[in-house]
Design a protein around this motif. Structure first.
Motif, mmCIF file in Angstrom:
data_model
loop_
_atom_site.group_PDB
_atom_site.id
_atom_site.type_symbol
_atom_site.label_atom_id
_atom_site.label_comp_id
_atom_site.label_asym_id
_atom_site.label_seq_id
_atom_site.Cartn_x
_atom_site.Cartn_y
_atom_site.Cartn_z
ATOM 1 N N TYR A 156 17.630 -24.592 -34.585
ATOM 2 C CA TYR A 156 16.944 -25.879 -34.770
ATOM 3 C C TYR A 156 16.507 -26.444 -33.415
ATOM 4 C CZ TYR A 156 15.854 -30.499 -36.669
ATOM 5 O OH TYR A 156 15.212 -31.643 -37.059
ATOM 6 N N TYR A 157 15.190 -26.731 -33.282
ATOM 7 C CA TYR A 157 14.646 -27.252 -32.027
ATOM 8 C C TYR A 157 13.619 -28.338 -32.311
ATOM 9 C CZ TYR A 157 16.887 -23.027 -30.488
ATOM 10 O OH TYR A 157 17.827 -22.045 -30.279
ATOM 11 N N SER A 158 13.511 -29.298 -31.398
ATOM 12 C CA SER A 158 12.568 -30.396 -31.573
ATOM 13 C C SER A 158 12.066 -30.880 -30.223
ATOM 14 C CB SER A 158 13.239 -31.557 -32.307
ATOM 15 O OG SER A 158 12.381 -32.686 -32.354
ATOM 16 N N ASN A 159 10.774 -31.175 -30.156
ATOM 17 C CA ASN A 159 10.189 -31.756 -28.951
ATOM 18 C C ASN A 159 10.056 -33.274 -29.044
ATOM 19 O OD1 ASN A 159 9.636 -29.519 -27.135
ATOM 20 N ND2 ASN A 159 8.183 -28.801 -28.683
ATOM 21 N N GLY A 160 10.601 -33.855 -30.094
ATOM 22 C CA GLY A 160 10.521 -35.304 -30.277
ATOM 23 C C GLY A 160 11.362 -36.072 -29.280
ATOM 24 N N GLN A 161 10.850 -37.213 -28.838
ATOM 25 C CA GLN A 161 11.627 -38.079 -27.952
ATOM 26 C C GLN A 161 12.900 -38.533 -28.658
ATOM 27 O OE1 GLN A 161 11.186 -38.944 -24.808
ATOM 28 N NE2 GLN A 161 9.180 -38.020 -24.462
ATOM 29 N N ASN A 162 14.017 -38.504 -27.912
ATOM 30 C CA ASN A 162 15.323 -38.932 -28.420
ATOM 31 C C ASN A 162 15.798 -38.101 -29.623
ATOM 32 O OD1 ASN A 162 15.469 -41.121 -26.517
ATOM 33 N ND2 ASN A 162 14.035 -42.242 -27.820
ATOM 34 N N SER A 163 15.329 -36.856 -29.698
ATOM 35 C CA SER A 163 15.792 -35.966 -30.766
ATOM 36 C C SER A 163 17.121 -35.307 -30.430
ATOM 37 C CB SER A 163 14.741 -34.879 -31.033
ATOM 38 O OG SER A 163 14.435 -34.152 -29.851
ATOM 39 N N GLN A 164 17.579 -35.503 -29.190
ATOM 40 C CA GLN A 164 18.843 -34.919 -28.756
ATOM 41 C C GLN A 164 19.861 -36.013 -28.473
ATOM 42 O OE1 GLN A 164 19.623 -31.471 -28.364
ATOM 43 N NE2 GLN A 164 21.664 -32.397 -28.296
ATOM 44 N N LYS A 165 21.055 -35.859 -29.052
ATOM 45 C CA LYS A 165 22.158 -36.797 -28.816
ATOM 46 C C LYS A 165 23.275 -36.089 -28.063
ATOM 47 C CE LYS A 165 19.817 -39.635 -31.364
ATOM 48 N NZ LYS A 165 18.974 -40.669 -30.718
ATOM 49 N N TYR A 166 24.228 -36.880 -27.550
ATOM 50 C CA TYR A 166 25.326 -36.335 -26.762
ATOM 51 C C TYR A 166 26.598 -37.155 -26.987
ATOM 52 C CZ TYR A 166 21.541 -34.117 -24.117
ATOM 53 O OH TYR A 166 20.431 -33.400 -23.757
ATOM 54 N N PRO A 167 27.740 -36.611 -26.553
ATOM 55 C CA PRO A 167 28.940 -37.447 -26.459
ATOM 56 C C PRO A 167 28.684 -38.574 -25.458
ATOM 57 C CG PRO A 167 29.495 -35.117 -26.229
ATOM 58 C CD PRO A 167 28.000 -35.217 -26.154
ATOM 59 N N GLY B 111 24.403 -38.249 -21.971
ATOM 60 C CA GLY B 111 22.959 -38.426 -22.065
ATOM 61 C C GLY B 111 22.308 -38.842 -20.764
ATOM 62 N N PHE B 112 23.096 -39.345 -19.817
ATOM 63 C CA PHE B 112 22.538 -39.731 -18.521
ATOM 64 C C PHE B 112 22.132 -38.503 -17.696
ATOM 65 C CE2 PHE B 112 25.341 -43.436 -19.400
ATOM 66 C CZ PHE B 112 24.364 -44.417 -19.372
ATOM 67 N N PHE B 113 22.678 -37.342 -18.029
ATOM 68 C CA PHE B 113 22.495 -36.159 -17.194
ATOM 69 C C PHE B 113 21.699 -35.032 -17.862
ATOM 70 C CE2 PHE B 113 26.626 -38.190 -16.427
ATOM 71 C CZ PHE B 113 26.457 -38.600 -15.117
ATOM 72 N N LYS C 109 15.118 -34.568 -25.314
ATOM 73 C CA LYS C 109 14.414 -33.741 -26.293
ATOM 74 C C LYS C 109 15.273 -32.533 -26.656
ATOM 75 C CE LYS C 109 9.690 -34.851 -24.796
ATOM 76 N NZ LYS C 109 8.414 -34.273 -24.292
ATOM 77 N N GLY C 110 15.371 -32.269 -27.942
ATOM 78 C CA GLY C 110 16.213 -31.173 -28.403
ATOM 79 C C GLY C 110 15.484 -29.844 -28.437
ATOM 80 N N ASN C 111 14.885 -29.475 -27.323
ATOM 81 C CA ASN C 111 14.075 -28.256 -27.282
ATOM 82 C C ASN C 111 14.704 -27.148 -26.451
ATOM 83 O OD1 ASN C 111 13.802 -29.338 -24.762
ATOM 84 N ND2 ASN C 111 11.556 -29.330 -24.725
ATOM 85 N N PHE C 112 15.997 -27.237 -26.183
ATOM 86 C CA PHE C 112 16.674 -26.270 -25.324
ATOM 87 C C PHE C 112 17.838 -25.603 -26.065
ATOM 88 C CE2 PHE C 112 18.685 -30.408 -24.723
ATOM 89 C CZ PHE C 112 20.035 -30.118 -24.854
ATOM 90 N N ILE C 113 18.320 -24.517 -25.497
ATOM 91 C CA ILE C 113 19.555 -23.899 -25.969
ATOM 92 C C ILE C 113 20.664 -24.310 -25.005
ATOM 93 C CG2 ILE C 113 19.225 -21.724 -24.699
ATOM 94 C CD1 ILE C 113 20.676 -22.066 -28.263
ATOM 95 N N ALA C 114 21.835 -24.601 -25.553
ATOM 96 C CA ALA C 114 22.960 -25.074 -24.741
ATOM 97 C C ALA C 114 24.007 -23.973 -24.581
ATOM 98 C CB ALA C 114 23.593 -26.302 -25.378
ATOM 99 N N VAL C 115 24.597 -23.925 -23.396
ATOM 100 C CA VAL C 115 25.670 -22.983 -23.092
ATOM 101 C C VAL C 115 26.887 -23.799 -22.673
ATOM 102 C CG1 VAL C 115 26.392 -21.059 -21.641
ATOM 103 C CG2 VAL C 115 23.995 -21.261 -22.334
ATOM 104 N N VAL C 116 27.984 -23.621 -23.401
ATOM 105 C CA VAL C 116 29.163 -24.473 -23.216
ATOM 106 C C VAL C 116 30.380 -23.611 -22.896
ATOM 107 C CG1 VAL C 116 30.673 -26.184 -24.285
ATOM 108 C CG2 VAL C 116 28.230 -26.123 -24.877
ATOM 109 N N GLY C 117 31.087 -23.962 -21.833
ATOM 110 C CA GLY C 117 32.304 -23.242 -21.474
ATOM 111 C C GLY C 117 33.399 -24.184 -21.023
#
Length: 212
Positions: free
Chosen positions: A88-99, A103-105, A109-117
């Motif tokens: 699921y991906y989106s180029n919409g403004q504020n389509s991505q949320k965070y803990p 969000g300051f960093f 836009k939710g158009n990326f893939i995230a890598v979490v470790g």
């Protein structure tokens, strides 16, 4: 030496295109792409059961059963890549949320893939991100953080972290982005297949280099 590419194949309800049919599709496609590749490390492709409630973070979680047995057998697991909701991906403004505060960093836009470790997996995050960016222009964001941050251990990477194996979760961030998460609206028509394909090709190249 063993490298694991994993994804859970159960869903929260009868609907689960992103969570986690997308991860299983990615798993199968990478197995297809890698089938004739010679690598120094053994690569295992594993579809785990029982990731969703009521088994989530219990001894009956499929990946938890696996890691306990792997530890007992002293399997030499060097790196684990968990594919968790990657369609699921989106180029919409504020389509991505965070803990809180994240969000300051990171982009809105939710158009990326995230890598979490976690901190034990820091070297793996660094290596994977470097390799991915070498082969793909697709947007990628990464984070190494504490297990208690909401969402960072909400998949099978949790089971491997519990047994001190280096593991990273690769995700579109699920409920931090996808409004259809754990609802009847999580269907295949909502996924972005061109972005999905780019992610898979980047993952394939990045992991192959690590396996070499």
């Amino acid at each position: 030496e063993i490298i694991i590419i994993g994804a859970h194949y159960d869903s929260y309800s009868n609907f689960g295109a992103d969570d986690n049919a997308s991860g299983v599709a990615g798993l199968l496609e990478m197995a297809k792409l890698m089938k004739n590749k010679e690598t120094k490390a053994t690569i295992k492709f594993i579809a785990f059961v029982n990731e969703e409630p009521p088994f989530f973070k219990t001894e009956n979680m499929g990946s938890k059963v696996y890691t306990k047995i792997a530890k007992m057998k002293k399997e030499n697991i060097k790196a684990v890549f968990i594919l968790e909701s990657i369609g699921y991906y989106s180029n919409g403004q504020n389509s991505q949320k965070y803990p809180p505060f994240f969000g300051f960093f990171y982009p809105n836009k939710g158009n990326f893939i995230a890598v979490v470790g976690n901190f034990r997996s820091k070297w793996l995050v660094k290596k994977f991100v470097s390799n991915f960016r070498k082969y793909s222009q697709f947007p990628l964001e990464s984070i190494v953080t504490f297990d208690f941050i909401p969402g960072v251990d909400f998949s099978d990477n949790w089971s491997f972290w519990k047994e001190d194996y280096p593991a990273i979760m690769i995700s579109d961030t699920a409920f931090y982005r996808n409004p259809n998460y754990h609802t009847y609206k999580d269907i295949f028509e909502t996924l972005n297949y061109s972005s999905f394909a780019e992610v898979i090709m980047g993952l394939h190249s990045a992991i192959i280099e690590i396996a070499q």
